[in-house]
Scaffold this active site. Structure first.
Site, PDB file in Angstrom:
ATOM      1  CG  ASP A 180      40.653  16.991  63.995  1.00  0.00           C
ATOM      2  OD1 ASP A 180      41.592  17.451  63.335  1.00  0.00           O
ATOM      3  OD2 ASP A 180      40.414  17.335  65.169  1.00  0.00           O
ATOM      4  CG  ASP A 225      42.696  16.140  68.236  1.00  0.00           C
ATOM      5  OD1 ASP A 225      43.063  17.332  68.317  1.00  0.00           O
ATOM      6  OD2 ASP A 225      41.942  15.602  69.089  1.00  0.00           O
ATOM      7  CG  HIS A 237      45.454  14.992  72.031  1.00  0.00           C
ATOM      8  ND1 HIS A 237      45.643  16.341  71.841  1.00  0.00           N
ATOM      9  CD2 HIS A 237      44.129  14.761  71.792  1.00  0.00           C
ATOM     10  CE1 HIS A 237      44.483  16.906  71.503  1.00  0.00           C
ATOM     11  NE2 HIS A 237      43.558  15.966  71.455  1.00  0.00           N
ATOM     12  CG  HIS A 293      40.560  12.112  71.741  1.00  0.00           C
ATOM     13  ND1 HIS A 293      40.311  12.704  72.964  1.00  0.00           N
ATOM     14  CD2 HIS A 293      40.922  13.131  70.906  1.00  0.00           C
ATOM     15  CE1 HIS A 293      40.495  14.006  72.866  1.00  0.00           C
ATOM     16  NE2 HIS A 293      40.879  14.299  71.629  1.00  0.00           N
ATOM     17  CE  LYS A 309      42.766  19.751  65.111  1.00  0.00           C
ATOM     18  NZ  LYS A 309      42.162  19.252  66.361  1.00  0.00           N
ATOM     19  CB  CYS A 322      38.098  20.056  65.558  1.00  0.00           C
ATOM     20  SG  CYS A 322      38.865  19.563  67.134  1.00  0.00           S
TER      21      CYS A 322
HETATM   22  C1  VGL Z   1      37.775  17.079  68.697  1.00  0.00           C
HETATM   23  C2  VGL Z   1      37.139  16.817  70.883  1.00  0.00           C
HETATM   24  C3  VGL Z   1      38.450  16.636  71.268  1.00  0.00           C
HETATM   25  C4  VGL Z   1      37.360  17.316  67.271  1.00  0.00           C
HETATM   26  C5  VGL Z   1      39.090  16.904  69.061  1.00  0.00           C
HETATM   27  O1  VGL Z   1      38.073  16.907  66.348  1.00  0.00           O
HETATM   28  O2  VGL Z   1      36.282  17.937  67.080  1.00  0.00           O
HETATM   29  N1  VGL Z   1      36.812  17.047  69.611  1.00  0.00           N
HETATM   30  N2  VGL Z   1      39.425  16.669  70.336  1.00  0.00           N
HETATM   31 ZN    ZN Z   2      41.435  16.159  70.933  1.00  0.00          ZN
END
Ligand code: VGL
Ligand code: ZN
Length: 215
Positions: free
Chosen positions: A17, A62, A64, A97, A120, A164
């Site tokens: 990420d 990530d 979403h 995010h 993901k 993550c």
């Molecule tokens: C993450 C919070 C929400 C991460 C992803 O990459 O650690 N943290 N989504």
């Molecule tokens: Zn996230």
């Protein structure tokens, strides 16, 4: 240069990420402390070096939808970092995010060589800290890709250590991979959860080392 020692057959690299929304450098929506330009630079250089040594690189991303369950804005009356229960599961409320196709979702590091990206968190109803599977148990392609490539050892680093990175590492251990974490290339959301995450990973047999100045 510590990296040379890890360039072995069967080793792959997971970069977790490394996305604009998680960085201070890009004024991200969920900026993790310590993610300034020098940090991103260090991750970029390390990733390039590892790729140059022939290690395959797997980026998690990530990704979403706007209606994602983890966004506090989708739960009126909640605020960022609040923990709520949804259908019996704990869910942290995050600022919106890494929305699909937004600038915030962009991965900030690149490397020549064998690179793949595993997305993901696409299901609006389930969060997915782990690169291997979401909270509903649905698997991503990551494990299949690693097996296809003959990987049984992993180097892991990225964001965030306490969410993550931790979830991805623990799932990797569960799936039978030997895991080395480069902690100098990781940053955590908060110091206490980061400290606990590192202890938990070590307790599961993860080697916590550094890319720079380990041996
Ligand atoms: C993450 C919070 C929400 C991460 C992803 O990459 O650690 N943290 N989504
Ligand atoms: Zn996230």
């Amino acid at each position: 240069m510590g990296a040379k020692a890890f360039a072995a057959e069967g080793t792959g690299v997971i970069v977790v990420d490394l996305q604009a929304d998680f960085t201070e450098a890009k004024s991200g929506a969920l900026a993790v402390p310590g993610t300034d330009a020098p940090y991103i630079d260090a991750v970029e250089k390390a990733t390039r070096e590892l790729a140059q040594q022939g290690l395959p690189i797997y980026f998690t991303q990530d990704w979403h939808p706007p209606e994602h369950v983890s966004f506090y804005t989708n739960h009126p009356g909640t605020e960022p970092l609040q923990m709520i229960k949804i259908l019996g599961r704990s869910q942290v409320m995050w600022p919106p995010h890494c929305i699909q196709n937004s600038a915030g979702a962009e991965i900030l590091v690149t490397a020549a060589g064998s690179t793949q990206t595993v997305r993901k968190g696409l299901d609006p109803d389930f969060d997915s800290y782990s690169g291997f599977a979401d909270d509903g148990g649905r698997r991503t392609d990551l494990d299949r890709l690693l097996r296809r490539d003959g990987i049984n050892k992993l180097i892991v680093y990225g964001l965030a250590t306490d969410y993550c990175v931790k979830a991805t590492v623990l799932d990797a251990v569960d799936a039978g991979y030997r895991v080395r974490l480069f902690v100098d290339l990781c940053r955590g959301v908060s110091p206490d959860t980061t400290k606990r995450a590192l202890e938990e990973m070590k307790a599961q047999g993860v080697t916590v080392g550094r890319f720079h100045g380990d041996e």
